[in-house]
Design an enzyme around this catalytic site. Sequence first.
Site, mmCIF file in Angstrom:
data_model
loop_
_atom_site.group_PDB
_atom_site.id
_atom_site.type_symbol
_atom_site.label_atom_id
_atom_site.label_comp_id
_atom_site.label_asym_id
_atom_site.label_seq_id
_atom_site.Cartn_x
_atom_site.Cartn_y
_atom_site.Cartn_z
ATOM 1 N N ARG A 169 14.887 -1.491 -0.382
ATOM 2 C CA ARG A 169 15.525 -2.309 -1.405
ATOM 3 C C ARG A 169 16.947 -2.642 -0.944
ATOM 4 O O ARG A 169 17.544 -1.926 -0.146
ATOM 5 C CB ARG A 169 15.552 -1.566 -2.739
ATOM 6 C CG ARG A 169 14.158 -1.183 -3.239
ATOM 7 C CD ARG A 169 14.211 -0.138 -4.329
ATOM 8 N NE ARG A 169 12.874 0.278 -4.757
ATOM 9 C CZ ARG A 169 12.144 1.226 -4.161
ATOM 10 N NH1 ARG A 169 12.645 1.866 -3.107
ATOM 11 N NH2 ARG A 169 10.955 1.539 -4.611
ATOM 12 N N HIS A 287 14.642 -9.337 -3.077
ATOM 13 C CA HIS A 287 13.369 -8.628 -3.020
ATOM 14 C C HIS A 287 12.355 -9.305 -2.090
ATOM 15 O O HIS A 287 11.256 -8.792 -1.894
ATOM 16 C CB HIS A 287 12.788 -8.545 -4.430
ATOM 17 C CG HIS A 287 12.386 -7.160 -4.839
ATOM 18 N ND1 HIS A 287 13.195 -6.060 -4.700
ATOM 19 C CD2 HIS A 287 11.229 -6.694 -5.379
ATOM 20 C CE1 HIS A 287 12.571 -4.987 -5.146
ATOM 21 N NE2 HIS A 287 11.376 -5.341 -5.547
ATOM 22 N N ARG A 290 10.826 -7.447 1.034
ATOM 23 C CA ARG A 290 9.959 -6.361 0.576
ATOM 24 C C ARG A 290 8.595 -6.903 0.135
ATOM 25 O O ARG A 290 7.543 -6.365 0.489
ATOM 26 C CB ARG A 290 10.677 -5.659 -0.575
ATOM 27 C CG ARG A 290 10.077 -4.398 -1.084
ATOM 28 C CD ARG A 290 11.102 -3.730 -2.005
ATOM 29 N NE ARG A 290 10.488 -2.748 -2.886
ATOM 30 C CZ ARG A 290 10.175 -1.518 -2.537
ATOM 31 N NH1 ARG A 290 10.390 -1.121 -1.296
ATOM 32 N NH2 ARG A 290 9.650 -0.682 -3.402
ATOM 33 N N TRP A 313 6.607 3.099 -2.879
ATOM 34 C CA TRP A 313 6.126 2.878 -4.241
ATOM 35 C C TRP A 313 5.403 4.129 -4.718
ATOM 36 O O TRP A 313 4.661 4.759 -3.966
ATOM 37 C CB TRP A 313 5.163 1.695 -4.298
ATOM 38 C CG TRP A 313 5.828 0.364 -4.223
ATOM 39 C CD1 TRP A 313 6.557 -0.242 -5.197
ATOM 40 C CD2 TRP A 313 5.821 -0.548 -3.109
ATOM 41 N NE1 TRP A 313 7.015 -1.463 -4.761
ATOM 42 C CE2 TRP A 313 6.579 -1.686 -3.491
ATOM 43 C CE3 TRP A 313 5.246 -0.506 -1.839
ATOM 44 C CZ2 TRP A 313 6.769 -2.772 -2.641
ATOM 45 C CZ3 TRP A 313 5.441 -1.579 -0.993
ATOM 46 C CH2 TRP A 313 6.188 -2.699 -1.395
ATOM 47 N N TYR A 322 2.485 -7.283 -6.268
ATOM 48 C CA TYR A 322 2.994 -8.040 -5.127
ATOM 49 C C TYR A 322 1.881 -8.662 -4.295
ATOM 50 O O TYR A 322 2.061 -9.728 -3.708
ATOM 51 C CB TYR A 322 3.826 -7.133 -4.214
ATOM 52 C CG TYR A 322 5.101 -6.622 -4.815
ATOM 53 C CD1 TYR A 322 5.702 -7.252 -5.898
ATOM 54 C CD2 TYR A 322 5.731 -5.496 -4.290
ATOM 55 C CE1 TYR A 322 6.880 -6.781 -6.444
ATOM 56 C CE2 TYR A 322 6.917 -5.008 -4.824
ATOM 57 C CZ TYR A 322 7.487 -5.662 -5.906
ATOM 58 O OH TYR A 322 8.652 -5.195 -6.432
#
Length: 341
Positions: A169, A287, A290, A313, A322
Amino acid sequence: MGEIIANGMVSALTADEDIAARLKEFVQDKDAFSSNTWRQLLSVMRVCYRWARENARTFLPMTDADLRDYLNFLQLTGRASSTIATHASLISMLHRNAGLTPPNTSPIVFRTIKKINRVAVVGGERTGQAIPFRLADLMKLDSLWFNSSLLREKRNLAFLHVAYNTLLRVSELSRLRVRDVTFADDGRIILDVAWTKTIVQTGGLIKALSNLSTQRLMEWIAAAGLAAEPDAFLFCPVHRSNKAVMIAERPLSTPSFETIFAHAWRTSGHSKSAKLNKNRYGGWSGHSARVGAAQDMAKQGYAVAQIMQEGTWKKPETLMRYIRNVDAHQGAMVDLMEKKP
């Protein structure tokens, strides 16, 4: 500043000395939570306290009926269902730490949140998602920037390599220092990440870089003169004189990293998106690397568990948001329907 605001609000929230004492202890222990969680809590406290005062309601302790009305107020004023859920969760958190029973446990509140979610979904609300920054995008920018004479572009390219390679992040990338860089036996860089949003332990997290990402990061470190400054932030500011600002009290801000993605978006030849995603995503954002890395891994057939490990995660459903569109056409029913007899 956050502690001053919180202590000031504690005094306004309640006249009960026991509750006030527990809340002050809560503020003193704020380092038990991430800075982002604490900022969100203060924001929710301000909004909810203002609503309670304007509508002659009690904020602390809050009744289940008042919480129901507050959540409905948020929906009527256009908040997304995910934002409303965050408000409900943080109000519960505040009550627990004040030694009070959260109003969220009531069936009234449960039904209200269920109704809000249902109305939102039926009304067409969808979860927003950053535009993915894929490996092909990284390689295109690499070809454009790898030989740049501008120190800022060398930094930006190294940052994008590390962001994509590690799936970290932005807040985690910003904390990296030169001393966190070590080398494997084959010469590739190993990054010692002290902690992440989901991993807070003394052992930290180790991230390895590919050969090309190692090369780009080393080129940036050499050009910026960072090798002799172990305490400097790895991605430090660059002055307009084309020199790195190695001694900085705090890391680059999230908006500064967002600017790197925005510059990369324009450099790649993209124009502003005509249709914004959730009124936010008109180009690459913090983001994006990622999301793009997760989608590329899914497309190449890596298991969900492997992708979760790379992106730290904890919940599969978070990752699935995602990658939900990546292999939708390869589902079991599509396979069944298209098999030749």
